[in-house]
Design a protein around this motif. Structure first.
Motif, short mmCIF file in Angstrom:
data_model
loop_
_atom_site.label_atom_id
_atom_site.label_comp_id
_atom_site.label_asym_id
_atom_site.label_seq_id
_atom_site.Cartn_x
_atom_site.Cartn_y
_atom_site.Cartn_z
N VAL A 519 46.36 60.08 -15.14
CA VAL A 519 46.16 59.51 -13.82
C VAL A 519 46.54 58.03 -13.82
N ASP A 520 47.43 57.67 -12.90
CA ASP A 520 47.76 56.27 -12.72
C ASP A 520 47.01 55.78 -11.48
N ALA A 521 45.93 55.01 -11.71
CA ALA A 521 45.07 54.60 -10.60
C ALA A 521 45.66 53.44 -9.83
N LYS A 522 46.69 52.81 -10.36
CA LYS A 522 47.47 51.79 -9.65
C LYS A 522 46.66 50.59 -9.17
N ILE A 523 45.60 50.27 -9.89
CA ILE A 523 44.90 49.04 -9.54
C ILE A 523 45.42 47.97 -10.47
N PRO A 524 45.93 46.87 -9.91
CA PRO A 524 46.54 45.87 -10.79
C PRO A 524 45.50 45.23 -11.70
N MET A 525 45.96 44.87 -12.87
CA MET A 525 45.09 44.18 -13.83
C MET A 525 44.80 42.79 -13.28
N ASN A 526 43.55 42.33 -13.39
CA ASN A 526 43.33 40.95 -12.96
C ASN A 526 43.17 40.04 -14.18
N LYS A 527 43.28 38.74 -13.95
CA LYS A 527 43.31 37.77 -15.04
C LYS A 527 42.05 37.83 -15.89
N GLN A 528 40.91 37.99 -15.19
CA GLN A 528 39.63 38.00 -15.89
C GLN A 528 39.57 39.15 -16.91
N VAL A 529 39.92 40.37 -16.45
CA VAL A 529 39.85 41.53 -17.32
C VAL A 529 40.86 41.39 -18.45
N GLU A 530 42.04 40.91 -18.11
CA GLU A 530 43.08 40.71 -19.12
C GLU A 530 42.56 39.81 -20.25
N ARG A 531 41.92 38.72 -19.84
CA ARG A 531 41.40 37.79 -20.82
C ARG A 531 40.27 38.44 -21.64
N ASP A 532 39.37 39.15 -20.94
CA ASP A 532 38.26 39.81 -21.64
C ASP A 532 38.77 40.81 -22.68
N VAL A 533 39.79 41.57 -22.28
CA VAL A 533 40.34 42.57 -23.22
C VAL A 533 40.90 41.86 -24.44
N GLN A 534 41.67 40.81 -24.20
CA GLN A 534 42.27 40.09 -25.33
C GLN A 534 41.19 39.49 -26.23
N MET A 535 40.17 38.91 -25.62
CA MET A 535 39.11 38.30 -26.41
C MET A 535 38.37 39.33 -27.26
N LYS A 536 38.07 40.46 -26.64
CA LYS A 536 37.34 41.50 -27.37
C LYS A 536 38.17 42.02 -28.54
N PHE A 537 39.48 42.15 -28.31
CA PHE A 537 40.32 42.62 -29.41
C PHE A 537 40.39 41.60 -30.54
N LEU A 538 40.43 40.33 -30.14
CA LEU A 538 40.47 39.29 -31.16
C LEU A 538 39.16 39.25 -31.95
N LYS A 539 38.06 39.37 -31.20
CA LYS A 539 36.77 39.13 -31.81
C LYS A 539 36.19 40.36 -32.51
N PHE A 540 36.29 41.52 -31.87
CA PHE A 540 35.52 42.68 -32.35
C PHE A 540 36.34 43.87 -32.84
N TYR A 541 37.41 44.19 -32.13
CA TYR A 541 38.13 45.42 -32.50
C TYR A 541 38.74 45.30 -33.89
N SER A 542 38.79 46.44 -34.61
CA SER A 542 39.42 46.43 -35.92
C SER A 542 40.92 46.63 -35.77
N MET A 543 41.36 46.74 -34.53
CA MET A 543 42.76 47.08 -34.27
C MET A 543 43.39 46.02 -33.40
N ASN A 544 44.68 45.84 -33.55
CA ASN A 544 45.43 44.92 -32.71
C ASN A 544 45.68 45.57 -31.35
N LEU A 545 45.62 44.78 -30.30
CA LEU A 545 45.82 45.32 -28.95
C LEU A 545 47.16 46.05 -28.83
N ASN A 546 48.17 45.55 -29.55
CA ASN A 546 49.50 46.17 -29.46
C ASN A 546 49.53 47.58 -30.03
#
Lengths: 565, 332
Positions: A519-546
């Motif tokens: 399903v493509d829900a077609k809601i654009p990514m917003n800056k806040q969520v983009e930043r949160d995702v990047q931060m969480k990946f940097l800080k907590f995830y064992s995996m690179n976002l890429n």
């Protein structure tokens, strides 16, 4: 593309309202057609039942926990392998079949669309690798959201726009289909050695309750207008007295109206309700709560459910409900696997033997069927076994037999070792309803397709829909022995998948043209969520976002459902 | 009782998988029909008659059928798999999975058997005159249902992992067993008439293990409970009893906790504590150093030569690095 015309068969199709009348079904260019040319190949279905291809709404058939189940249960594979055939690859296992067997067995039972019920986003690639390797059936997968840190934080701060943007991003990133919620809050609490057993137990650290999580995701789902509703496995699964928690969860959706352009009529799908309909306060006075649950469902039309029928087999339980699996292994002392999926969910696996001689197992068997019989609207009640938790999906024909034949049920009930106690603790003995073939078509085809928002392409035989057709060698009016029902549904005479004949006389003859639904829900990514995702990946995830995204080559034949906003 | 005589003509190139050699399959068949049953070798399917000379005929039922197998059967697997009644006699050796999942009847192997024999056995009798290898009477990989009934008698020794996940029945071993005896057991009785190597009854929840020789090293999770009288071979004897495995869950009966028990005869020599691992000396005395110097005078010895010399002459086990430094020192 080849044309077919299926003649003389008794057609059961809720979409067009045909209830067993003899009618022709035409297939042209992969779709159901009004008529075909004289060159069309004729299939004579005299004395047979013709239905649309069935739609599986909830099964665990692909992904890391399924594979770990295969991995750690070599005894499940023993003596089950079938060697490579003319059109099939080597396939085996009983409760956790190989991907190939999964595809072949679903097709042989007339199923053409299957939904994998719990995809941990972190391991979405693995899920899609297995989906790719499962032949014939179209598949989609539900990513789990009910224990996700992003969701917790956004909901806690009442940031609904961010929830929607995150869900949309995750569905796109993991190529997911719907919002799955497993033991909301409880699987995260399990990381702290705790659980949420009521809808008001706060999750440690996040201080959010299951009720808030469900309400929030439900609101987001309707705001986004996704094809499927939230798909929930509520708290306190498998414990005596849990029907109250189930009702508390369902009440969250009371009065909410669906908002979507896919023809979906429910706002909440509660899965494997059998496991959530228990009364009593211990295993000693354990009894059926199916009446209360079914009554509630009958009154509230904006919900759907699937049964999760126990089939009384030796099987492998696997769920993203980590604490439940720990509870189970301390009951049956069998081997246990457990995983914490970082910021997203947890999961556990334990083998389980549903022994008809054990009172509790026999009562569970009754509850699953009671729910199917007490529910008045088959368009909102679907047959599942929560494969492989209550039994393998290969037992669906057996469940259909039990639902369609009072005699088959009563014979089972009388055969139990603790027959009297089981009858006293359940309602099944007093229910003599026998489902009709049309109702089975509603429960396995039209209903699930509508609840998934796919009723314009799957689950019916109206012209223009995908030509998924199953033909079974059975005539509803001439069934003498209930065993005939099971036999007929176990091996379809013919199955067509988007116009290709994939099964003939119960044998797989083609590997079809498998697609992955997302399903493509077609809601654009917003800056806040983009930043949160990047931060969480940097800080907590064992995996690179890429390395997180399910890139297109994992989904070679996609079928994207686009949500128009 | 009708007798079917099978004689293996030649040693098969690979291993023969002969799960059809059971009284259940042979019952009601004549020699020719028996010869038609399949055997597998690698990925090839063959007939029993391709490898065996078949004489006689099967009885009316499995219970009326006796199979006598002779010839070089060392490479024949699965003899008597899942048999429920009747008799099999193997005059030589048999390979893996003999008597696997056996439910009844009797199998007598006059030679040795390989690993995984009588796994998941639920009934009947399995006798081996020679030795058995690993996983005798154990469970299939991953399964929690090992031997559940019947009797296994091995006159010789048994290998490691004997009786893993045993839930019932009796195993009687005339000789010694290797490590991991009765791991995860939850019932049943094991008698070892020789010695048991170690790790006896690890994670055992319930069940009895008699070791009439010695247990080389008792698990640390077993507790010595004292002397107790128990019956063995129809005689009452006094045994020293250990209970455990204390690291596992244990059920209760009549308020009393049920443990796994290890019995060792009271009269036998005290199970010796393992010889204290005396730390070997790592250094040489001045005198010894002189001797080494003398021995390798005017030579360019390798590290290994020196090390061997030191070990042989002074019983000092030096690390190669130490030896290397020592050689350097001697040169100077």
């Amino acid at each position: 593309m080849s044309e077919y015309i299926i003649k003389n068969g008794k057609v059961y199709d809720p979409k067009t309202g045909i209830k067993g009348d003899v009618s022709d079904v035409c297939i042209k260019d992969g779709k159901i057609a009004e008529k075909v040319s004289s060159k069309a190949k004729v299939i004579d279905a005299k004395g047979m039942t013709v239905m649309a291809g069935a739609v599986e709404v909830h099964a665990h058939v692909a992904g890391p926990k399924v594979n770990e189940g295969r991995n750690y249960r070599p005894e499940d594979k023993l003596f089950t392998y079938k060697p490579t055939g003319k059109n099939t690859r080597m396939a085996g296992c009983f409760s956790i079949p190989t991907t190939f067997k999964t595809g072949y067995e679903y097709a042989r039972m007339g199923y053409t669309t299957v939904m994998e019920a719990a995809m941990p986003p972190l391991y979405a690639r693995h899920v899609h690798e297995e989906i790719k390797d499962t032949p014939i059936v179209d598949e989609g997968a539900f990513p789990v959201f009910g224990n996700n840190w992003f969701v917790f934080e956004y909901l806690k701060n009442d940031e609904m726009d961010n929830v929607c943007a995150y869900i949309s991003w995750l569905l796109r990133t993991t190529k997911g289909y719907a919002i799955k919620i497993v033991n909301p809050g409880g699987s995260e609490a399990w990381g702290w050695g705790e659980n949420c057993t009521t809808v008001n137990d706060p999750v440690p650290y996040f201080d959010i309750t299951p009720a808030e999580i469900v309400k929030g995701l439900l609101t987001a789902n309707e705001k986004m207008g996704l094809p499927h509703s939230i798909h929930i496995h509520s708290n306190n699964l498998g414990n005596p007295g849990n029907y109250e928690t189930t009702l508390d969860t369902l009440k969250i959706a009371e009065g909410v109206k669906p908002n979507n352009k896919f023809g979906r009529e429910q706002v909440l799908h509660h899965t494997h309700v059998q496991f959530h309909s228990y009364k009593g306060d211990s295993w000693a006075n354990f009894e059926s709560g199916s009446k209360e649950i079914a009554d509630y469902f009958n009154k509230n039309k904006n919900m759907t459910m699937d049964l999760g029928c126990v089939t009384l087999d030796e099987t492998t339980t696997m769920t993203a409900d980590g604490p439940f699996e720990h509870h189970l292994t301390s009951l049956n002392h069998l081997k246990w696997a457990n995983v914490d999926v970082e910021l997203e969910t947890s999961s556990g696996i334990v083998p389980y033997v549903y022994d008809p001689n054990i009172k509790v197992c026999a009562i569970q068997w009754c509850i699953g069927l009671e729910l199917g019989l007490l529910a008045k609207d088959p368009m909102r009640t679907f047959i599942t076994t929560d494969h492989p938790n209550a039994g393998p999906f290969t037992r669906y024909p057996r469940i259909m037999k039990w639902l369609m034949s009072d005699k088959a049920r009563q014979d089972m009930l009388k055969g139990f070792k603790n027959s009297d106690k089981v009858i006293a603790a359940t309602n099944l003995a007093s229910i003599d309803r026998e489902l009709t073939m049309f109702e089975i078509a509603q429960m396995t085809r039209a209903g699930p397709a509508r609840s998934l928002g796919l009723y314009n392409i799957f689950g019916g035989l109206a012209p223009g829909m995908d030509a998924d057709v199953a033909i079974f060698n059975i005539d509803e009016d001439k069934v003498k022995d209930p065993e005939d029902i099971e036999k007929a549904f176990s091996a379809a005479s013919y199955v067509f998948k988007t116009g290709t004949m994939v099964v003939e006389n119960g044998e797989v003859i083609s590997n079809g043209n498998k697609r992955t639904l997302w399903v493509d829900a077609k809601i654009p990514m917003n800056k806040q969520v983009e930043r949160d995702v990047q931060m969480k990946f940097l800080k907590f995830y064992s995996m690179n976002l890429n390395n997180y995204e399910v890139s297109n080559h994992y989904v070679p034949n996609p079928y994207v459902i686009e949500v128009e906003n | 009782m009708d007798i079917v005589k099978l004689t293996l003509n030649k040693v098969p190139e690979l291993f023969l998988e002969a799960e059809n050699i059971t009284p259940d399959q042979f019952a009601g068949k004549n020699a020719q029909q028996i010869g038609e049953l399949h055997v597998y070798m690698g990925n090839q399917t063959a007939k029993i008659s391709d490898y065996f000379k078949v004489e006689g005929k099967g009885g009316a039922t499995a219970a009326d059928t006796r199979i006598v197998i002779s010839g070089p059967t060392d490479k024949v697997k699965y003899i008597g798999m899942k048999m429920t009644a009747g008799e099999i006699e193997v005059q030589g050796n048999a390979d893996m999975y003999t008597a696997a999942w056996m439910a009844g009847g009797k199998i007598h192997v006059k030679g040795n058997v390989d690993s995984f024999c009588a796994i998941g056995m639920t009934g009947g009798e399995f006798i081996v005159d020679g030795n058995a290898k690993n996983y005798l009477g154990a469970s299939y990989r991953g399964d929690w249902r090992g031997m559940q009934g019947g009797k296994i008698t091995v006159k010789g020794n048994a290998g490691s992992d004997t009786a893993t996940f045993m839930n019932g029945g009796t195993i009687d071993i005339g000789g010694d067993v290797d490590v991991h005896l009765g791991t995860h057991a939850e019932g049943g009785k094991i008698i070892v008439r020789g010695n048991a190597k170690g790790r006896v009854g690890g994670q055992m929840v319930k069940g009895d293990i008699f070791v009439l020789g010695q247990v080389e090293r008792m698990m640390p999770t077993y507790v010595y409970k004292g002397e107790e009288e128990a019956e063995l071979d129809g005689k009452k004897q006094v045994f020293k009893v250990w209970i455990g495995d204390m690291g596992e869950r244990h059920g209760k009966r009549k308020g009393e906790i049920i443990y796994g028990k290890i019995y060792i005869p009271s009269g036998s020599v005290e199970a010796e504590t393992p010889a204290a691992q005396v730390a070997k000396k790592k250094k040489l005395t001045e005198k010894q150093l002189e001797k080494v110097k003398e021995a390798f005078k005017d030579q360019e010895p390798t590290v290994q030569q020196v090390r061997t010399y030191i070990f042989d002459s002074f019983d000092v086990d030096m690390k190669p690095m130490q030896v290397s430094r020592l050689i350097e020192g001697l040169k100077r």
